[in-house]
Scaffold this active site. Structure first.
Site, mmCIF file in Angstrom:
data_model
loop_
_atom_site.group_PDB
_atom_site.id
_atom_site.type_symbol
_atom_site.label_atom_id
_atom_site.label_comp_id
_atom_site.label_asym_id
_atom_site.label_seq_id
_atom_site.Cartn_x
_atom_site.Cartn_y
_atom_site.Cartn_z
ATOM 1 C CG HIS A 1 -1.849 -1.167 1.262
ATOM 2 N ND1 HIS A 1 -1.938 -2.007 2.353
ATOM 3 C CD2 HIS A 1 -2.691 -1.670 0.326
ATOM 4 C CE1 HIS A 1 -2.813 -2.974 2.093
ATOM 5 N NE2 HIS A 1 -3.272 -2.791 0.883
ATOM 6 C CG HIS B 1 2.882 -3.894 9.124
ATOM 7 N ND1 HIS B 1 2.276 -4.248 7.935
ATOM 8 C CD2 HIS B 1 2.930 -5.036 9.864
ATOM 9 C CE1 HIS B 1 1.970 -5.537 7.953
ATOM 10 N NE2 HIS B 1 2.356 -6.030 9.121
ATOM 11 C CB CYS C 1 2.530 1.542 6.291
ATOM 12 S SG CYS C 1 1.798 -0.027 6.782
#
Length: 234
Positions: A123, A190, A192
């Site tokens: 993403h 992660h 992100c």
């Protein structure tokens, strides 16, 4: 999925997650989304084009590409993408696996734990990193231990979501070992989540796959207890 410290058997309350993360974390199939012509272009041309486009991105950001530190970055990034961090996209890089007879008639679970892996969130294209824990019961054949690590690395080296990575490792091992008696657990950080958006640097994400004998609660518990135990080799 679970947050650090929660049980894999306890449903996660998703209400507290920020709306943008829920939207970004869209689900897809357990196969990596690839176009049918993904490998018609050779690696050299891919690197040439990626370097060209990444140079444009750097210029748009206002970076001075005449600087000694930056001028080689487009080619370095292109080489890293094609030959390293996304090399698992190309089937030619899939590990060659050889099976061996289970001559010792070992019929207990075999566990390979704490396999370090590095992947990238599909993403935002920022790192996911963590540990994989894999177990199986032999159906008459065994696999070299290093090959388990290589299978984990192969599927990690592509844009990923953690759920898909977990399933791909498990399904590959089931196919190779010709058994459903496979378990895979991934614990990962992660970037992100930790380096952008909510900027939570303490949370981890856990995913699990249990099939065959590992659906038995006692066997599943034995496996989870083992991977959570501290190992002392003294």
């Amino acid at each position: 999925m679970k947050q650090k410290g929660t049980s894999l058997n306890t449903p996660l309350n998703m209400d507290h997650l920020e709306e943008d993360f829920a939207e970004d974390h869209a689900g897809t199939s357990d196969s990596t989304p690839l176009r049918s012509d993904a490998f018609e272009m050779d690696d050299d041309l891919k690197m040439e084009l990626i370097a060209k486009h990444f140079k444009e991105i750097m210029q748009i950001l206002g970076l001075d590409l005449t600087d000694d530190s930056l001028q080689g970055s487009p080619k370095r990034v292109a080489k890293m993408y094609v030959q390293e961090v996304f090399s698992g996209l190309n089937p030619k890089n899939k590990p060659k696996v050889r099976l061996f007879e289970n001559k010792y008639k070992y019929d207990q679970m075999l566990v390979e734990k704490d396999i370090t892996f590095y992947s990238h969130c599909e993403h935002h294209f920022v790192p996911i990193y963590g540990k994989a824990h894999v177990a199986y019961f032999s159906s008459g054949k065994v696999i070299g231990l290093s090959k388990i690590n290589r299978i984990v690395q192969y599927y990690a080296k592509r844009p990923q979501v953690q759920e898909r990575l977990t399933m791909q490792i498990a399904n590959e091992l089931k196919d190779i070992l010709m058994t459903d008696d496979v378990a895979v657990v991934l614990d990962a950080t992660h970037m992100c989540v930790s380096s952008r958006g909510v900027s939570d640097t303490n949370s981890m994400t856990g995913t699990a796959f249990f099939d065959g004998k590992f659906r038995d609660q006692n066997i599943k518990t034995e496996f989870l207890n083992y991977i959570n135990a501290k190992t002392d080799l003294r």
